[in-house]
Design an enzyme around this catalytic site. Structure first.
Site, PDB file in Angstrom:
ATOM      1  N   ASP D 123       0.831  -1.200   0.000  1.00 27.47           N
ATOM      2  CA  ASP D 123       0.000   0.000   0.000  1.00 27.47           C
ATOM      3  C   ASP D 123       0.867   1.252   0.000  1.00 27.47           C
ATOM      4  OD1 ASP D 123      -2.400  -1.428   0.150  1.00 27.47           O
ATOM      5  OD2 ASP D 123      -2.332  -1.517   2.332  1.00 27.47           O
ATOM      6  N   HIS D 221       5.470  15.417  25.741  1.00 25.72           N
ATOM      7  CA  HIS D 221       4.231  15.906  26.339  1.00 25.72           C
ATOM      8  C   HIS D 221       3.088  15.991  25.343  1.00 25.72           C
ATOM      9  CE1 HIS D 221       6.047  16.589  30.151  1.00 25.72           C
ATOM     10  NE2 HIS D 221       7.051  17.227  29.581  1.00 25.72           N
ATOM     11  N   ASP D 240      -2.320  13.109  21.983  1.00 22.20           N
ATOM     12  CA  ASP D 240      -1.103  12.807  21.242  1.00 22.20           C
ATOM     13  C   ASP D 240      -1.160  13.451  19.861  1.00 22.20           C
ATOM     14  OD1 ASP D 240       0.068  11.292  23.203  1.00 22.20           O
ATOM     15  OD2 ASP D 240       0.131   9.439  22.063  1.00 22.20           O
TER      16      ASP D 240
HETATM   17  N1  LIG Z   1      -1.793  11.125  25.204  1.00 24.11           N
HETATM   18  C1  LIG Z   1      -1.659  11.088  26.504  1.00 24.11           C
HETATM   19  O1  LIG Z   1      -2.633  11.020  27.236  1.00 24.11           O
HETATM   20  C2  LIG Z   1      -0.304  11.160  27.150  1.00 24.11           C
HETATM   21  C3  LIG Z   1      -0.237  11.089  28.504  1.00 24.11           C
HETATM   22  N2  LIG Z   1       0.946  11.155  29.162  1.00 24.11           N
HETATM   23  C4  LIG Z   1       0.887  10.983  30.622  1.00 24.11           C
HETATM   24  O2  LIG Z   1       1.545  12.031  31.251  1.00 24.11           O
HETATM   25  C5  LIG Z   1       2.162  11.524  32.414  1.00 24.11           C
HETATM   26  C6  LIG Z   1       3.246  12.460  32.834  1.00 24.11           C
HETATM   27  O3  LIG Z   1       2.606  13.567  33.368  1.00 24.11           O
HETATM   28  P1  LIG Z   1       3.245  15.007  33.213  1.00 24.11           P
HETATM   29  O4  LIG Z   1       4.692  14.930  33.448  1.00 24.11           O
HETATM   30  O5  LIG Z   1       2.418  15.906  34.032  1.00 24.11           O
HETATM   31  O6  LIG Z   1       3.011  15.214  31.681  1.00 24.11           O
HETATM   32  P2  LIG Z   1       2.035  16.170  30.867  1.00 24.11           P
HETATM   33  O7  LIG Z   1       2.346  17.574  31.206  1.00 24.11           O
HETATM   34  O8  LIG Z   1       2.106  15.740  29.451  1.00 24.11           O
HETATM   35  O9  LIG Z   1       0.585  15.977  31.456  1.00 24.11           O
HETATM   36  C7  LIG Z   1      -0.057  14.797  31.571  1.00 24.11           C
HETATM   37  C8  LIG Z   1      -1.448  15.061  32.101  1.00 24.11           C
HETATM   38  O10 LIG Z   1      -1.844  13.869  32.755  1.00 24.11           O
HETATM   39  C9  LIG Z   1      -2.258  14.157  34.079  1.00 24.11           C
HETATM   40  N3  LIG Z   1      -1.918  13.023  34.905  1.00 24.11           N
HETATM   41  C10 LIG Z   1      -0.704  12.550  35.220  1.00 24.11           C
HETATM   42  N4  LIG Z   1      -0.840  11.445  35.987  1.00 24.11           N
HETATM   43  C11 LIG Z   1      -2.169  11.220  36.133  1.00 24.11           C
HETATM   44  C12 LIG Z   1      -2.910  10.217  36.796  1.00 24.11           C
HETATM   45  N5  LIG Z   1      -2.331   9.201  37.430  1.00 24.11           N
HETATM   46  N6  LIG Z   1      -4.261  10.285  36.757  1.00 24.11           N
HETATM   47  C13 LIG Z   1      -4.865  11.293  36.114  1.00 24.11           C
HETATM   48  N7  LIG Z   1      -4.201  12.265  35.462  1.00 24.11           N
HETATM   49  C14 LIG Z   1      -2.849  12.218  35.465  1.00 24.11           C
HETATM   50  C15 LIG Z   1      -1.564  15.422  34.464  1.00 24.11           C
HETATM   51  O11 LIG Z   1      -2.294  16.121  35.442  1.00 24.11           O
HETATM   52  C16 LIG Z   1      -1.573  16.156  33.131  1.00 24.11           C
HETATM   53  O12 LIG Z   1      -2.802  16.787  32.921  1.00 24.11           O
HETATM   54  C17 LIG Z   1       2.649  10.180  31.994  1.00 24.11           C
HETATM   55  O13 LIG Z   1       2.836   9.322  33.094  1.00 24.11           O
HETATM   56  C18 LIG Z   1       1.557   9.725  31.072  1.00 24.11           C
HETATM   57  O14 LIG Z   1       0.619   8.959  31.790  1.00 24.11           O
HETATM   58  C19 LIG Z   1       2.108  11.313  28.490  1.00 24.11           C
HETATM   59  C20 LIG Z   1       2.103  11.403  27.091  1.00 24.11           C
HETATM   60  C21 LIG Z   1       0.888  11.317  26.313  1.00 24.11           C
HETATM   61  N1  LIG Z   2      -0.501   3.432  14.404  1.00 27.73           N
HETATM   62  C1  LIG Z   2      -0.803   3.391  13.145  1.00 27.73           C
HETATM   63  O1  LIG Z   2      -1.731   2.712  12.732  1.00 27.73           O
HETATM   64  C2  LIG Z   2      -0.036   4.192  12.145  1.00 27.73           C
HETATM   65  C3  LIG Z   2      -0.430   4.135  10.838  1.00 27.73           C
HETATM   66  N2  LIG Z   2       0.219   4.828   9.863  1.00 27.73           N
HETATM   67  C4  LIG Z   2      -0.331   4.723   8.511  1.00 27.73           C
HETATM   68  O2  LIG Z   2       0.630   4.353   7.606  1.00 27.73           O
HETATM   69  C5  LIG Z   2       0.384   5.006   6.370  1.00 27.73           C
HETATM   70  C6  LIG Z   2       1.616   5.002   5.555  1.00 27.73           C
HETATM   71  O3  LIG Z   2       1.784   3.714   5.091  1.00 27.73           O
HETATM   72  P1  LIG Z   2       3.225   3.113   4.892  1.00 27.73           P
HETATM   73  O4  LIG Z   2       4.109   4.121   4.277  1.00 27.73           O
HETATM   74  O5  LIG Z   2       3.073   1.820   4.237  1.00 27.73           O
HETATM   75  O6  LIG Z   2       3.658   2.990   6.398  1.00 27.73           O
HETATM   76  P2  LIG Z   2       3.868   1.711   7.324  1.00 27.73           P
HETATM   77  O7  LIG Z   2       4.931   0.897   6.751  1.00 27.73           O
HETATM   78  O8  LIG Z   2       4.050   2.240   8.703  1.00 27.73           O
HETATM   79  O9  LIG Z   2       2.587   0.815   7.190  1.00 27.73           O
HETATM   80  C7  LIG Z   2       1.312   1.198   7.440  1.00 27.73           C
HETATM   81  C8  LIG Z   2       0.410   0.011   7.283  1.00 27.73           C
HETATM   82  O10 LIG Z   2      -0.848   0.531   6.925  1.00 27.73           O
HETATM   83  C9  LIG Z   2      -1.308  -0.108   5.731  1.00 27.73           C
HETATM   84  N3  LIG Z   2      -2.092   0.858   4.983  1.00 27.73           N
HETATM   85  C10 LIG Z   2      -1.665   1.987   4.393  1.00 27.73           C
HETATM   86  N4  LIG Z   2      -2.737   2.612   3.846  1.00 27.73           N
HETATM   87  C11 LIG Z   2      -3.833   1.850   4.091  1.00 27.73           C
HETATM   88  C12 LIG Z   2      -5.207   1.999   3.804  1.00 27.73           C
HETATM   89  N5  LIG Z   2      -5.681   3.066   3.162  1.00 27.73           N
HETATM   90  N6  LIG Z   2      -6.064   1.043   4.234  1.00 27.73           N
HETATM   91  C13 LIG Z   2      -5.605  -0.030   4.891  1.00 27.73           C
HETATM   92  N7  LIG Z   2      -4.307  -0.205   5.210  1.00 27.73           N
HETATM   93  C14 LIG Z   2      -3.429   0.746   4.821  1.00 27.73           C
HETATM   94  C15 LIG Z   2      -0.094  -0.581   5.038  1.00 27.73           C
HETATM   95  O11 LIG Z   2      -0.380  -1.706   4.226  1.00 27.73           O
HETATM   96  C16 LIG Z   2       0.796  -0.971   6.191  1.00 27.73           C
HETATM   97  O12 LIG Z   2       0.453  -2.235   6.672  1.00 27.73           O
HETATM   98  C17 LIG Z   2      -0.100   6.358   6.788  1.00 27.73           C
HETATM   99  O13 LIG Z   2      -0.875   6.964   5.806  1.00 27.73           O
HETATM  100  C18 LIG Z   2      -0.873   6.050   8.024  1.00 27.73           C
HETATM  101  O14 LIG Z   2      -2.235   5.876   7.712  1.00 27.73           O
HETATM  102  C19 LIG Z   2       1.302   5.584  10.144  1.00 27.73           C
HETATM  103  C20 LIG Z   2       1.753   5.691  11.474  1.00 27.73           C
HETATM  104  C21 LIG Z   2       1.117   5.003  12.570  1.00 27.73           C
END
Ligand SMILES: NC(=O)C1=CN([C@@H]2O[C@H](COP(=O)(O)OP(=O)(O)OC[C@H]3O[C@@H](n4cnc5c(N)ncnc54)[C@H](O)[C@@H]3O)[C@@H](O)[C@H]2O)C=CC1
Ligand SMILES: NC(=O)C1=CN([C@@H]2O[C@H](COP(=O)(O)OP(=O)(O)OC[C@H]3O[C@@H](n4cnc5c(N)ncnc54)[C@H](O)[C@@H]3O)[C@@H](O)[C@H]2O)C=CC1
Ligand SMILES: NC(=O)C1=CN([C@@H]2O[C@H](COP(=O)(O)OP(=O)(O)OC[C@H]3O[C@@H](n4cnc5c(N)ncnc54)[C@H](O)[C@@H]3O)[C@@H](O)[C@H]2O)C=CC1
Ligand SMILES: NC(=O)C1=CN([C@@H]2O[C@H](COP(=O)(O)OP(=O)(O)OC[C@H]3O[C@@H](n4cnc5c(N)ncnc54)[C@H](O)[C@@H]3O)[C@@H](O)[C@H]2O)C=CC1
Lengths: 382, 382, 382, 382
Positions: D123, D221, D240
């Site tokens: 793909d 973060h 994220d």
């Molecule tokens: N997409 C996401 O949700 C992501 C979450 N994190 C979390 O951030 C944590 C680190 O926290 P920071 O250094 O403050 O990073 P940060 O500034 O990126 O904030 C993380 C957020 O998560 C909250 N948080 C942390 N621990 C928690 C818990 N046990 N229950 C509920 N809320 C909580 C904090 O209050 C803050 O709002 C990591 O342990 C991870 O769990 C980190 C990266 C991505």
């Molecule tokens: N966590 C995830 O699922 C992630 C997915 N991607 C996807 O990878 C795509 C890029 O593909 P590659 O360069 O091959 O990266 P890659 O080598 O990381 O593979 C992505 C996978 O997604 C499949 N794929 C791509 N387009 C598709 C579609 N429209 N429907 C079903 N499957 C599909 C490919 O066959 C491959 O298995 C990006 O457009 C994004 O959608 C990229 C990063 C993370």
């Protein structure tokens, strides 16, 4: 039909001479829309001649009833050409309060005469109003909430004068909401006429605003359902049930079952399982050109219940199936000279240029509410 | 180590004679808990003798810093036997404001002396405080929020006097929060000493309060990870990453990735995928007796990043793996005479008998917020 | 009770002199377990004296019935001290085939005498077997699948000789599966004795192996449920229903409703909504020390149905509530001298040291099935 | 540009006199489609004159390279009017094997001449091929898988002769796959020309086939993103990242992030969060008339990475934003006389009348795989 309306009169109106006019000015006002494309979010509502026969739909609740009387009185006093229509039950209850209102005995008289609908109450009231037209076109609907907010309720009742005036004079904007049609068949393909499918003529397509669903209901065991798209086998679902929803219905049962939130301007059919015994049954979205067939497997242990917009439609037995699609696709014949945009969908009067949908999703569904007291601005999660 | 503390003195304290006592009253106060079972939600915090060496942890923010000075001054004035400990950076910044505070150059001195920890700031500040003890036991932690609420922050700073007094006198209740330990290995099973795994002795177990995660990070392509439980192959994950979380961490990254919300009183390890390329990868929950191994497949196209509690721990190359489990299970030897409840976990001072968890889930996470303006009470969805 | 068994004899056994011994060797064999902790995944099954009264449970299906006769004949021929017990209906059907089998009229006789249970059929057969002991302890269960695989069925019927021999001689390993208890109350807190709650003594706790659920059932409208934990209000759920599941039940209805997959070695209660009208109702996991109360709101429009392990338990009216918790927590008194590990849970004979759970999750549930034909190894997604 | 092609010749072709014709027969063959509506699933591919300049795209892998040579040789031998085009790198590698192939130095020459594209590989190869045309229309694409199956790969390489013949003679069916366009702006609305946005002219719209995403990438973060629809504020996402996907992309990253599976015949834009810190952030689907703006909040702690179809597009700083919409909507001017159906989208040659999508979802994604060994047909879950 004259006789019918004369009978109707007896129950709700003391003005027999009004019966006849009601029967005369019929369909033309019922195709108001100027505009193109189903994908356009908000369109202008234009009337050739202003609406004259307006159905008022309420729910059985004191507060709502009083509001309905206020509204009816206003229409009666201010818009002399407008006739008030009531459902038979409301007509009965409001016999004293609204002596000049019309009613009907046969739903086809409503279909032949009604130019516009006004609802008062919750989302359920619009669903009910639309269901009165489930086998035919729906007149434009103006909906008022009373106190509580609703997803399908753009107007607060206190603004009823302006809202109606705008609708009447063709100054309103409308959002076209797609409907889906449904028919039921026996295992050998003969139309089923049980339940709602017997109403309005055998094998009639019933239209829904939110969704059609098939559910185990009172049956304690999982149902076994076969899904086909355009008569090709798609998958077998072991589940509590299945939902086929419109974008409007995406925020109703579909949302509870884990489906995505879809803007009413998108042309799509959503297939969403209810508690499937599978880790990999993700909601699926089809073009509106697709017709879905849902069949209760011969191997299923019990019957299943078909609901449309929350109303029980019929019980489906093993081997029987539903065919679901967007109105036209299911075979509603075009009448000569009708334009494409005249068919299908429900024109819902909205508040303005903007459809307000994003606001509703935010405020009513509390979509993506952020966590309290957290601003990520200044480091360390504070 | 005496020399170290003499150095430390120069940077933050004008009271050299205090150095020696600091080194003397060591571990006994650090095992305060009386109680049984890890499953008991809230336990009494009892001290043999009151805590004397208290680490104050803040974050780099004016408001927080002022609060810390207020608190330190109060402890200094009111609890003469209590020594204030600061991290080197805070010690530097607060050299003028808190001349009597102690600091350390070698983290092991902190480990040998610290009886209790007080944090001021967001959830990140507790995570940071706990990370200072990531290779050893953590003293009980008392946490204050400043303005914004946090999930791990039971107290508002304005109540600091009473909260500290209760902790000091053993009148507080504590919630034991499990930690998970992690070690990294090469494909041939040799402990990795890169990144944090080189700190505190080669191959040391690093403990996390929220989670360990393995993520593609800057790598644009999906990672390919093999999962083992107790060295038996479980599955191969093609995903952005994987999280192994504690119940405490269930409301952190795990929640964002779709995992369930788990009460901190449950003994369990959660395995939750981050954006898996599979329709059927559901979060999985293991007993704390399980050790999980996460291996970056030899076939993966790039390296992956290991994070613990949001801090980058090390970069993992193809074929390398992590072993993750609950503290003890990963091999921390029991010392003679230690009781089981002395090991593992973080004692977090709470507000009272009730752990307040349900309230936090409701108020902070807005769990199951109902839809606005809808009461189902009176029919028709109003 | 002697009389009861004499009656029972008449229906299924021609060996009246066997009745008396059946009544004599009672409870001791029914507490076979040596081991500690509920969290230990697999334990040895040890008997003080080998089991003598073995209940064979089948389902109504020719194939299963034939297998049951084969098995019974084998036990009868090879283990002279073992008595075969049948449920009354099976006893009736197999009157000719198994003249020497015992049956019972009063379930309490089964409770007083049965040492071990063998089931043949699907997962539903074990659930049924456990339900026969829903108000008391369950004897250890040995389960055979016939053809189709099941999640709770470790053995294939063709291995029945060895599997039974190992169980009989105390060489088998068992997995303890937690049960949850449930009682129903009126709005004023009086025990409800309708439905199953009237069986086995008014207000008896009914135990389930998979889950207790409360569902709108035949009611077309959403239910409105109040959730309390240890009598403190948690939230109000507007939903099709709610599930409170054991880890065993995590792969049953809970899985369909979107809940996590939990190893049976975890001590936890899962609260999972069924189609909630909320975007933010995530499954929640509580410690087994928590008691949950689920109350059908006074404002709910209709009644709700309580099911336990797929069997309808009773209909709950507005204001009435359930109390659900892990056996002991709901108040089953300890008998003097009973050890803690004697109570609660179902000992299910397993295949060996390893509980096989990961394998089942992979093979039966097809957990994290990777996408066909895709290996990410060599660039560009091929 | 003549000079460019003369240079190009030196690297891959020994036929200088072919350079000129290549530059002459240009755009007409590049608008092959007859048909109406974007919603029609499968359409006939019709050429005014057969395609002459065919780009062959491969990936760097021995097996694929050999297949490409086989295919090129076949085209060269059998279709004398057809010129083979190669990307510069492939041209270099295959200098000996394909002496007659053309290449280009300036991408605009490719845009001006290429009539059709053939891809071999996974793909990712189609995504790469489409990316070569990310600022202009894409010629129809014929895609072959080699060994492993792919979601965007209808043909097995062994059928290359027939597949090409059908395409060449206008007997093939094509599926139109929508693309989304993206532009980046500074906080004051000035087009950003960093990264890919500097290619093909400052502020050019870049088109993607799967999705545009904004992700924290190497930043540990969470990002803080503001979402606008048609310049009206929708919500603030703490996550994220965010994905804006086409229906084609619904089975790519969107699927991993929990989004629905959308048939390529649906006209919609999907907004799906990646690991949002919110319990209530459900995927949302907009009409293709909507333009979305995603802005990295000024309060975000770090930069964010923009990717299109898995390729890093640029780094976005605080305050900067993306505008994403369906091609036309973003302002690609119509040329006079062009018909609406000529613009936008990628015509992918398919296998026949049926688009094969349902089959792919079933076979490749293993959608709704039922549980092993379970048929619900005959009671008790067996
Ligand atoms: N997409 C996401 O949700 C992501 C979450 N994190 C979390 O951030 C944590 C680190 O926290 P920071 O250094 O403050 O990073 P940060 O500034 O990126 O904030 C993380 C957020 O998560 C909250 N948080 C942390 N621990 C928690 C818990 N046990 N229950 C509920 N809320 C909580 C904090 O209050 C803050 O709002 C990591 O342990 C991870 O769990 C980190 C990266 C991505
Ligand atoms: N966590 C995830 O699922 C992630 C997915 N991607 C996807 O990878 C795509 C890029 O593909 P590659 O360069 O091959 O990266 P890659 O080598 O990381 O593979 C992505 C996978 O997604 C499949 N794929 C791509 N387009 C598709 C579609 N429209 N429907 C079903 N499957 C599909 C490919 O066959 C491959 O298995 C990006 O457009 C994004 O959608 C990229 C990063 C993370
Ligand atoms: N578990 C669930 O979520 C269930 C949902 N329903 C939904 O209820 C609808 C019938 O509504 P009522 O007669 O009022 O039944 P009802 O009294 O059971 O209420 C359904 C709720 O859904 C709301 N609702 C209805 N349509 C909506 C829409 N398009 N977008 C957002 N919210 C909407 C109503 O305001 C009400 O709060 C059905 O069409 C079905 O979608 C029906 C059964 C179960
Ligand atoms: N939508 C759903 O998923 C529903 C599930 N159920 C489940 O069915 C159970 C009753 O089982 P039956 O009497 O056989 O009813 P049933 O014939 O409706 O089948 C339920 C299915 O669940 C499987 N099952 C039962 N317990 C399981 C477990 N612990 N782990 C994995 N799979 C399991 C059975 O093998 C069978 O395939 C209830 O305890 C409930 O969990 C009941 C109603 C709806």
């Amino acid at each position: 039909t004259l006789a019918l309306f004369q009978q109707a009169l007896k129950s709700s109106s003391s003005l027999p001479e009004r019966t006849r006019p009601l029967l005369e000015h019929l369909t033309p006002p019922r195709r108001p829309l100027k505009g193109t494309g189903t994908n356009t979010v908000s369109q202008a509502l234009k009337w050739a001649t202003p609406p004259r026969n307006v159905l008022l739909v309420n729910k059985d609740d004191d507060r709502v009833r009083n509001s309905l009387v206020t509204l009816a009185q206003h229409l009666h006093d201010t818009y002399p050409g407008v006739n008030i229509l009531l459902e038979p039950s409301a007509s009965e209850t409001l016999r004293q309060a609204l002596p000049y209102a019309y009613t009907f005995e046969n739903i086809s008289d409503l279909h032949r005469t009604c130019d516009a609908v006004i609802t008062l109450g919750g989302d359920g009231t619009i669903l009910h109003a639309a269901s009165l037209f489930s086998t035919t076109k729906v007149p434009p609907i103006l909906s008022f909430s009373l106190g509580t907010l609703g997803f399908l309720l753009p107007f607060n009742f206190r603004d009823f004068r302006e809202a109606w005036e705008d609708m009447y004079h063709g100054r309103a904007r409308v959002l076209r909401r797609m409907r889906i049609g449904c028919r039921a068949f026996t295992s050998t393909g003969i139309p089923i006429t049980r339940g709602v499918f017997g109403e309005g003529g055998a094998g009639m397509i019933q239209q829904a605003m939110n969704e059609v669903n098939l559910h185990r209901g009172r049956e304690p065991h999982l149902t076994l359902l076969e899904i086909y798209a355009d008569n090709k086998f798609v998958t077998e679902a072991v589940a509590d049930g299945l939902i086929v929803a419109t974008p409007t219905g995406s925020t109703a049962y579909n949302l509870s079952a884990g489906g995505p939130i879809v803007h009413p301007g998108v042309d799509a059919l959503m297939l969403t399982p209810i508690c499937p015994r599978s880790l990999s049954f993700r909601p699926m979205i089809f073009p509106t050109s697709t017709r879905l067939q849902l069949r209760l497997s011969e191997k299923s242990r019990g019957a299943a219940e078909v609901s449309m917009d929350g109303r029980m439609a019929c019980v489906l037995n093993q081997g029987e199936y539903l065919e679901i699609g967007v109105g036209d696709g299911l075979g509603i014949a075009h009448k000569e000279g009708e334009e494409s945009e005249d068919r299908g969908g429900i024109l819902c009067v909205g508040r303005g240029e903007d459809d307000g949908w994003v606001q509703d999703v935010n405020e009513l569904l509390r979509w993506n509410q952020s966590f309290q007291g957290r601003t990520l601005a200044h480091g360390n999660g504070e």
